[in-house]
Enzyme design. Structure first.
Site, PDB file in Angstrom:
ATOM      1  N   TYR A  15     -10.000   3.792 -27.126  1.00  0.00           N
ATOM      2  CA  TYR A  15      -9.040   4.578 -26.203  1.00  0.00           C
ATOM      3  C   TYR A  15      -9.398   5.583 -25.537  1.00  0.00           C
ATOM      4  O   TYR A  15      -9.018   5.743 -24.290  1.00  0.00           O
ATOM      5  CB  TYR A  15      -7.924   5.281 -27.383  1.00  0.00           C
ATOM      6  CG  TYR A  15      -6.894   5.574 -26.656  1.00  0.00           C
ATOM      7  CD1 TYR A  15      -5.733   4.665 -26.473  1.00  0.00           C
ATOM      8  CD2 TYR A  15      -6.585   7.064 -26.159  1.00  0.00           C
ATOM      9  CE1 TYR A  15      -4.663   5.063 -25.929  1.00  0.00           C
ATOM     10  CE2 TYR A  15      -5.471   7.277 -25.534  1.00  0.00           C
ATOM     11  CZ  TYR A  15      -4.207   6.345 -25.358  1.00  0.00           C
ATOM     12  OH  TYR A  15      -3.335   6.706 -24.692  1.00  0.00           O
TER      13      TYR A  15
ATOM     14  N   PHE B 279       3.084   0.258   4.539  1.00  0.00           N
ATOM     15  CA  PHE B 279       2.937  -0.719   3.654  1.00  0.00           C
ATOM     16  C   PHE B 279       4.078  -0.603   2.592  1.00  0.00           C
ATOM     17  O   PHE B 279       4.591   0.429   2.339  1.00  0.00           O
ATOM     18  CB  PHE B 279       1.738  -0.861   2.980  1.00  0.00           C
ATOM     19  CG  PHE B 279       1.684  -2.087   2.052  1.00  0.00           C
ATOM     20  CD1 PHE B 279       1.441  -3.443   2.701  1.00  0.00           C
ATOM     21  CD2 PHE B 279       1.768  -1.921   0.622  1.00  0.00           C
ATOM     22  CE1 PHE B 279       1.358  -4.258   1.637  1.00  0.00           C
ATOM     23  CE2 PHE B 279       1.853  -2.884  -0.296  1.00  0.00           C
ATOM     24  CZ  PHE B 279       1.799  -4.389   0.257  1.00  0.00           C
ATOM     25  N   THR B 280       4.722  -1.757   2.079  1.00  0.00           N
ATOM     26  CA  THR B 280       5.950  -1.762   1.164  1.00  0.00           C
ATOM     27  C   THR B 280       5.791  -0.636   0.162  1.00  0.00           C
ATOM     28  O   THR B 280       6.790   0.391   0.153  1.00  0.00           O
ATOM     29  CB  THR B 280       6.326  -3.090   0.586  1.00  0.00           C
ATOM     30  OG1 THR B 280       5.034  -3.526   0.005  1.00  0.00           O
ATOM     31  CG2 THR B 280       6.677  -4.130   1.895  1.00  0.00           C
TER      32      THR B 280
ATOM     33  N   ASP C 143      -5.812   4.477   2.406  1.00  0.00           N
ATOM     34  CA  ASP C 143      -5.495   3.407   1.613  1.00  0.00           C
ATOM     35  C   ASP C 143      -6.642   2.211   1.921  1.00  0.00           C
ATOM     36  O   ASP C 143      -6.854   1.728   3.026  1.00  0.00           O
ATOM     37  CB  ASP C 143      -3.971   2.885   2.067  1.00  0.00           C
ATOM     38  CG  ASP C 143      -3.688   1.308   1.301  1.00  0.00           C
ATOM     39  OD1 ASP C 143      -4.581   0.890   0.674  1.00  0.00           O
ATOM     40  OD2 ASP C 143      -2.625   1.030   1.247  1.00  0.00           O
TER      41      ASP C 143
ATOM     42  N   LYS D 175      -7.582  -6.861  -4.227  1.00  0.00           N
ATOM     43  CA  LYS D 175      -7.890  -7.469  -2.638  1.00  0.00           C
ATOM     44  C   LYS D 175      -9.377  -7.435  -2.655  1.00  0.00           C
ATOM     45  O   LYS D 175     -10.066  -8.268  -3.547  1.00  0.00           O
ATOM     46  CB  LYS D 175      -7.270  -6.763  -1.771  1.00  0.00           C
ATOM     47  CG  LYS D 175      -5.539  -6.667  -1.655  1.00  0.00           C
ATOM     48  CD  LYS D 175      -4.687  -6.811  -2.706  1.00  0.00           C
ATOM     49  CE  LYS D 175      -3.244  -6.701  -2.417  1.00  0.00           C
ATOM     50  NZ  LYS D 175      -2.533  -5.378  -2.366  1.00  0.00           N
TER      51      LYS D 175
ATOM     52  N   ARG E  50       7.092 -14.286   6.498  1.00  0.00           N
ATOM     53  CA  ARG E  50       7.202 -12.684   6.821  1.00  0.00           C
ATOM     54  C   ARG E  50       8.061 -12.676   7.961  1.00  0.00           C
ATOM     55  O   ARG E  50       7.515 -12.551   9.045  1.00  0.00           O
ATOM     56  CB  ARG E  50       5.998 -12.151   6.967  1.00  0.00           C
ATOM     57  CG  ARG E  50       5.188 -11.521   5.768  1.00  0.00           C
ATOM     58  CD  ARG E  50       5.668 -10.168   5.393  1.00  0.00           C
ATOM     59  NE  ARG E  50       6.212  -9.867   3.938  1.00  0.00           N
ATOM     60  CZ  ARG E  50       5.531  -9.287   3.000  1.00  0.00           C
ATOM     61  NH1 ARG E  50       4.446  -8.775   3.745  1.00  0.00           N
ATOM     62  NH2 ARG E  50       5.784  -8.963   1.879  1.00  0.00           N
TER      63      ARG E  50
ATOM     64  N   PHE F  51      13.568 -11.719  -0.154  1.00  0.00           N
ATOM     65  CA  PHE F  51      12.656 -12.957  -0.010  1.00  0.00           C
ATOM     66  C   PHE F  51      12.082 -13.317  -1.290  1.00  0.00           C
ATOM     67  O   PHE F  51      11.862 -14.690  -1.433  1.00  0.00           O
ATOM     68  CB  PHE F  51      11.576 -12.215   0.886  1.00  0.00           C
ATOM     69  CG  PHE F  51      10.738 -11.294   0.386  1.00  0.00           C
ATOM     70  CD1 PHE F  51      10.989  -9.924   0.732  1.00  0.00           C
ATOM     71  CD2 PHE F  51       9.505 -11.432  -0.386  1.00  0.00           C
ATOM     72  CE1 PHE F  51      10.330  -8.836   0.077  1.00  0.00           C
ATOM     73  CE2 PHE F  51       8.725 -10.589  -0.718  1.00  0.00           C
ATOM     74  CZ  PHE F  51       9.227  -9.078  -0.420  1.00  0.00           C
TER      75      PHE F  51
HETATM   76  C1  PLP Z   1      -1.388  -4.763  -2.329  1.00  0.00           C
HETATM   77  C2  PLP Z   1      -1.527  -3.534  -1.340  1.00  0.00           C
HETATM   78  C3  PLP Z   1      -0.941  -2.203  -1.932  1.00  0.00           C
HETATM   79  C4  PLP Z   1      -0.442  -2.011  -3.416  1.00  0.00           C
HETATM   80  O1  PLP Z   1      -1.458  -2.359  -4.216  1.00  0.00           O
HETATM   81  P1  PLP Z   1      -0.977  -3.279  -5.726  1.00  0.00           P
HETATM   82  O2  PLP Z   1      -2.135  -3.429  -6.356  1.00  0.00           O
HETATM   83  O3  PLP Z   1      -0.089  -4.530  -5.368  1.00  0.00           O
HETATM   84  O4  PLP Z   1       0.134  -2.139  -6.397  1.00  0.00           O
HETATM   85  C5  PLP Z   1      -1.152  -1.091  -1.235  1.00  0.00           C
HETATM   86  N1  PLP Z   1      -1.552  -1.032   0.197  1.00  0.00           N
HETATM   87  C6  PLP Z   1      -1.746  -2.422   0.742  1.00  0.00           C
HETATM   88  C7  PLP Z   1      -2.264  -2.248   2.010  1.00  0.00           C
HETATM   89  C8  PLP Z   1      -2.057  -3.347  -0.100  1.00  0.00           C
HETATM   90  O5  PLP Z   1      -2.315  -4.501   0.551  1.00  0.00           O
END
Ligand code: PLP
Length: 459
Positions: free
Chosen positions: A74, A126-127, A217, A260, A384, A451
Site C-alpha cells: 500500500y 484540450f477537453t 502537458d 499516449k 471530430r 458524440f
Molecule cells: C489524453 C490527453 C489528456 C488527458 O489524459 P487522460 O489520461 O485521458 O486523462 C490530456 N491532454 C492531452 C493532450 C491528451 O491527449
C-alpha cells in the site's frame, strides 16, 4: 549523401492478438445497430481500430516482465521509486506525484494554482484540461498562432504560441490573474502539431519577465521532440532524449497522460519543481487518487510505465512511430484525399467538408464518412466535427466548427505497414464513390458529450 534507411519498426513480433474480418453485409448491419456511431460498435466487429491512440499501445516484453514485478504494497512500493527516478532522469522534474491518468494530474494542479477569476492562456485547449481549469474557477484563453486553426496552412510548428496574443492578455488582465501558461507538446486538438524549441524559449523569456509559471502537458512530448529534431535548425544531431530534457527544463511543472507516448494502458503523473506546490499536491492526491506513492496506479502499472518511458524516448522507436503515421498520410495525399496539413504525429485527419462537398454540415458529413469507411473495410475511425462540437448553450443551435474532420488515430507499435495499406485502399475506394454517400439525421442526442452516444439514421 546519406544512405537511405526506411523507418521500419525497431522490434519483432513475438505474440499476436487475432482480429476478425467481417463481410460488408455484416458491417452494414453492425453500424446500423450502432446508430451510425463508431463509438457504439463492439470492438470484436472492428478489423483495424483507429478510434484513439490512448491506452492502445503494445507493451514490450520488458514491460510485461515489469508487470510481474509489481510490488503491491500500500505504501512505499519499489515500483514507485523506480518510476520517480525515471521521471527525474529523463524529464528532469524534481518531484513526482502519480495519478490514475492525465486528468487526475490536471485536477490537482488546477485546484492548487487556479483561483476564481483567473485566466489560463494555452496553445489551444484540450477537453479535460480546460474543464479542470474551469471547474477551479479559471477561464481558458487560446493564444496559439492563427495557422493552427487553418487546415490548409503548411506551417511546420502549428503548436507555437502567438507571443503578441500572450503579452496582450498579460497586460490586459495583469500577471497576478494568470497563475500559469499551459503548454501542450504536441497539440492534440490542432491535429498533433508540434511547438518549436525557439518558440518555447521565447515563451519562457516572456513568462520570466512577468513571473508567470509554465505548466507543460507532456502527453506527447517524445513526438514533439522528434519533430523538432526533424524540422528545427540545430537539432538534427541531438538524441530525442536530450531534446525532451530541454523542453522540460523550460517549464515549471508537468501533467502526463501516460496512455499516449509512455506506452502503457493506464496511468499518469504530476511532476513539479516547486517544493511547496509538491507538498500541496501530495496533500490533495490522497483525497482524490490514492496515497502519494501510488496515486491510483497498481505497483505493476508503475513498473510498466517506468520502462515505457525509457523506451518512448529512443530515437529508433519514435522515428518508426511517426514514420508510420507519415507513411499513411503521404499515401492518402498522393491519392488526392483532402487531409489536414502538415501531417501530425499521432494520426491523420480527413477534411470531410472537402471529401463530401455535396453534404451540408447539418447532415453530419464526418459522422457519415466514418460510418462509410467502417462499412467498406471494418476500419474504425471517429468524428471530430459538428457532433463533437455540441450545441450553443444560449441558443440551443448546433455549433458549426470550422474543422469537420474524421480522425484516424494510430496506436503505437500495434499495426503493420500492410495495415496502413489496407486503410489507405479503403479510404481511396470510399473517395472514388463519394458521390453516392448520403448524409445522416440525428435520432437520439445525449445531453453531455453527445458524440459518444448519439444515434443516427441515413437520410
Ligand atoms: C489524453 C490527453 C489528456 C488527458 O489524459 P487522460 O489520461 O485521458 O486523462 C490530456 N491532454 C492531452 C493532450 C491528451 O491527449
Amino acid at each position: 549523401m546519406s544512405r537511405k534507411r526506411s523507418w521500419a519498426e525497431p522490434y519483432k513480433i513475438k505474440m499476436v492478438e487475432p482480429v476478425f474480418m467481417t463481410t460488408q453485409v455484416e458491417r452494414e448491419k453492425f453500424i446500423q445497430e450502432a446508430g451510425y456511431n463508431t463509438f457504439l460498435l463492439r470492438s470484436r466487429d472492428v478489423y483495424i481500430d483507429l478510434l484513439t491512440d490512448s491506452g492502445t499501445s503494445a507493451m514490450s516484453d520488458r514491460q510485461w516482465a515489469g508487470i510481474m514485478m509489481g510490488d503491491e504494497a500500500y505504501a512505499g512500493s519499489e515500483n514507485f521509486y523506480h518510476l520517480e527516478s525515471t521521471i527525474q532522469d529523463y524529464y528532469g522534474y524534481k518531484f513526482v506525484v502519480p495519478t490514475h491518468q492525465g486528468r487526475g494530474a490536471e485536477h490537482l494542479i488546477s485546484q492548487i494554482l487556479i483561483k476564481e477569476g483567473d485566466y489560463i492562456p494555452g496553445n489551444m485547449y484540450f477537453t479535460t484540461t480546460r474543464l479542470h481549469q474551469e471547474l477551479a474557477g479559471g477561464t481558458f484563453v487560446d493564444v496559439i498562432i492563427d495557422e493552427a486553426h487553418d487546415p490548409d496552412s503548411e506551417y511546420p510548428f502549428k503548436g507555437n504560441v502567438d507571443l503578441n496574443k500572450l503579452e496582450t492578455l498579460i497586460k490586459e488582465k495583469g500577471a497576478d490573474k494568470i497563475p500559469y501558461v499551459s503548454i501542450a507538446t504536441t497539440v492534440n486538438m490542432a491535429g498533433g502539431q508540434p511547438i518549436s524549441m525557439k518558440n518555447l524559449r521565447e515563451v519562457r523569456a516572456l513568462t520570466d519577465k512577468y513571473g508567470i509559471r509554465i505548466v507543460h502537458d507532456m502527453t506527447r512530448v517524445a513526438e514533439n521532440a522528434y519533430m523538432i529534431k526533424l524540422l528545427e535548425d540545430g537539432f538534427s544531431e541531438l538524441p530525442v532524449a536530450d531534446i525532451i530534457k530541454e523542453i522540460c527544463s523550460l517549464t515549471d511543472a508537468a501533467t502526463m497522460s501516460s496512455k499516449k507516448d509512455a506506452l502503457v494502458s493506464i496511468g499518469g503523473f504530476l511532476a513539479i519543481n516547486d517544493e511547496e506546490i509538491f507538498a500541496e499536491a501530495r496533500n490533495l492526491v490522497v483525497v482524490y487518487e490514492g496515497l502519494h506513492t501510488y496515486g491510483g496506479m497498481a505497483g505493476r502499472d508503475m513498473e510498466a510505465l517506468a520502462i515505457g518511458i525509457t523506451e518512448s524516448v529512443q530515437d529508433d522507436h519514435i522515428r518508426a512511430r511517426v514514420g508510420q503515421v507519415h507513411y499513411l498520410g503521404e499515401k492518402l495525399k498522393a491519392s488526392g484525399i483532402p487531409i489536414v496539413n502538415p501531417i501530425g504525429t499521432h494520426g491523420i485527419f480527413i477534411d470531410a467538408k472537402k471529401f463530401l462537398p455535396h453534404l451540408t454540415q447539418d447532415m453530419f458529413p464526418a459522422q457519415a464518412l466514418a460510418a462509410e469507411i467502417y462499412i467498406d473495410s471494418g476500419v474504425r475511425t471517429m468524428e471530430r466535427g459538428i457532433v463533437s462540437a455540441g450545441r450553443n448553450k444560449e441558443t440551443g443551435e448546433h455549433n458549426y466548427p470550422n474543422l469537420e474532420l474524421v480522425r484516424l488515430t494510430i496506436p503505437r507499435r500495434v499495426y503493420t505497414q500492410a495495415h496502413m495499406d489496407v486503410i489507405a485502399e479503403s479510404v481511396e475506394y470510399v473517395y472514388e464513390n463519394r458521390n453516392s454517400i448520403s448524409g445522416l439525421k440525428m435520432i437520439f442526442e445525449p445531453k453531455y458529450l453527445r458524440f459518444f452516444q448519439a444515434r443516427f439514421e441515413k437520410l
